[in-house]
Design an enzyme around this catalytic site. Sequence first.
Site, PDB file in Angstrom:
ATOM      1  CB  SER A 180      -0.842  -0.064   1.342  1.00  0.00           C
ATOM      2  OG  SER A 180      -2.031   0.814   1.074  1.00  0.00           O
TER       3      SER A 180
ATOM      4  CE  LYS B 124      -0.077   5.365  -1.781  1.00  0.00           C
ATOM      5  NZ  LYS B 124      -1.093   4.745  -2.710  1.00  0.00           N
TER       6      LYS B 124
ATOM      7  CG  HIS C 299      -5.668  -2.616   0.273  1.00  0.00           C
ATOM      8  ND1 HIS C 299      -4.707  -2.261  -0.858  1.00  0.00           N
ATOM      9  CD2 HIS C 299      -5.115  -1.882   1.212  1.00  0.00           C
ATOM     10  CE1 HIS C 299      -3.982  -1.367  -0.508  1.00  0.00           C
ATOM     11  NE2 HIS C 299      -4.247  -1.133   0.804  1.00  0.00           N
TER      12      HIS C 299
HETATM   13  C1  GTR Z   1      -5.375   4.597   1.519  1.00  0.00           C
HETATM   14  C2  GTR Z   1      -4.652   5.427   0.427  1.00  0.00           C
HETATM   15  C3  GTR Z   1      -3.974   4.437  -0.392  1.00  0.00           C
HETATM   16  C4  GTR Z   1      -3.019   3.476   0.296  1.00  0.00           C
HETATM   17  C5  GTR Z   1      -3.708   2.994   1.753  1.00  0.00           C
HETATM   18  C6  GTR Z   1      -2.627   2.517   2.700  1.00  0.00           C
HETATM   19  O1  GTR Z   1      -6.145   5.365   2.360  1.00  0.00           O
HETATM   20  O2  GTR Z   1      -5.782   6.078  -0.047  1.00  0.00           O
HETATM   21  O3  GTR Z   1      -3.276   4.991  -1.265  1.00  0.00           O
HETATM   22  O4  GTR Z   1      -1.903   3.912   0.577  1.00  0.00           O
HETATM   23  O5  GTR Z   1      -4.227   4.038   2.329  1.00  0.00           O
HETATM   24  O6  GTR Z   1      -1.332   2.606   2.654  1.00  0.00           O
HETATM   25  O7  GTR Z   1      -3.180   1.730   3.470  1.00  0.00           O
END
Ligand code: GTR
Length: 430
Positions: A264, A268, A410
Site C-alpha cells: 500500500s 509506493k 487490499h
Molecule cells: C489509503 C490510501 C491508499 C493506500 C492506503 C494504505 O487510504 O488512499 O493510497 O496507500 O491508504 O496505505 O493503506
Amino acid sequence: MNRLPLLAVAGCLLITPMVNAQGKFVANYDESKIPAYSLPDPLVTEAGEPVTDAAMWIAKRRPELLQLFATQVYGTAPPACEISHRLVSAKKAIGGKAIRREVDVRFGAADEAHAMRLLIYTPKGAEDSVPAFLTLNFQGNHSVDPDPTIALNQNWMRSRKGTVKNNRALAAARGVAADRWPVEMIIDRGYALVTIYYGDIDPDFDDGFGNGVHGQFEQQAESIPQKERWGSIAAWAYGLSRALDYLEQDKLIDGSAVAVFGHSRLGKTSLWAGASDPRFKMVISNDSGCGGAALSRRAIGETVGRINTSFPHWFCDNFLQYNRNEDACPVDQHQLISLIAPRAVYVASATEDLWADPKGEFLAALYADPVYRLLGTSGLGGSNPPAKMPAPDSAIKTGSIGYHLRTGKHDVTDYDWAQYLDFADLHLKQ
Ligand code: GTR
C-alpha cells in the site's frame, strides 16, 4: 526490439465530475469514463530523442526521469548521512529455526541522532550470509510476531480500537499483523526478514515536516526549492536506504541480495526506494495503487487530487499541480517502474482492491517492459510480454518483471509471499 505501442486513450472528452452534490469525492470505476490521455514514453527523452541503446538510457534518460520524479512527485531527499548502529537484543526464535535481533540504526554518529529499530530474523545455522527482504511495517515491530520479548514500540502511531490508544501502542497490539508476516515460511526458504516500523523514520501525519527524519535534516532541506522538498514517502525511502547501509555491514546478511518490499503506501515507498537506490537488487510493490504502481492518468479509483487532499504530506508540493490535471505531469508510474530496470521488480494487485486500480498497476508493469528489454533482460513474462492481464491467481513470475492479481481484498497474504519467494529464488539466489 519488440516495442509496445503506448496507449493514447481517446476516453471521454468531458472530465467526469469527481465530487457529489455535497462536495464529497466520488471515485470513478467505469473504464469508459477515463479522461483522454497519452502516456509519456520512457524511451523518448524530454528533448524528443528516441533512446536507442542501454548507454543512452543510463547516461541520459534514466537521470532525467529520476530528477523529474524527485522534483515533481516525491521530493528531493538530502544526501546519504553517516549511520551508526547498536545491537539491542538477540535470541533464538521460530522454534529455534531463526535468530531474531533488534538493532537500532541512527541517522548520524551522535547519540541524539534520530533512530529507527530493525527487527531482523535470519535462518539459524546458515553457512553463509543470506539474501533478505527489507520491509516497513504499519503497526510496529511488535505487531509482526506475538513474541513478548520484542520491544513494544512507543513512538506515535495512528490510534486503533483495542491496540493503539492516544497514539501509543498497547500490549494487545503484539502479533496483530502476524497474518501479513509469514516469518517461518521466509526463514524456511533461506531468507532473512528485516522489518522497521515506518513511523520510526517519519510519523505519518501532516505536521509541516518538523518531526522524524524531516526534522533532523531541516537545514539541508532549506537549500532545496520549497515545492521540491521531500514528502513522507521520500523520507521512508531514505530510511530504507540507510537500513540497507547497515545491512551491508551485517555479517549474517548478503547486502548485495536485498529485496525491498512494501504494501500500500509502503508499496509506493518500496518503488521509490528501489528507483532511487540502485543497490536494491529486487523491488516488490504489493497493492501500491495511486502514486505507486498504478498509472495516474487513468484517474480511476484513487486519483492524484484525492491522494493529495487526504495525505498532503506524502508527496512534494509540486505534485499538487497535477490534481485533476494528471496529463500535465511530465511522468507517469510506468516510468517509475522503468527506473528499476534491469533489476527485478514485482507488482501485485488484488481483485477487490479497485481503489488501487489493478488494471493500471498491470499496465504500468507492461509499459515498463520495453526498457527492460532494451537493457537486455526478459521483461514481463519471458520471451514476449503478455497481450492481456493474467487471470486471477496465475502469477507471471519468470521474467525480470513479475505480476499477479490475487483474488481478494487490499492485504498481504501467504499467496503473495509465496510468489515473492519464488521470484526471489530466481533473482537473489544466483
Ligand atoms: C489509503 C490510501 C491508499 C493506500 C492506503 C494504505 O487510504 O488512499 O493510497 O496507500 O491508504 O496505505 O493503506
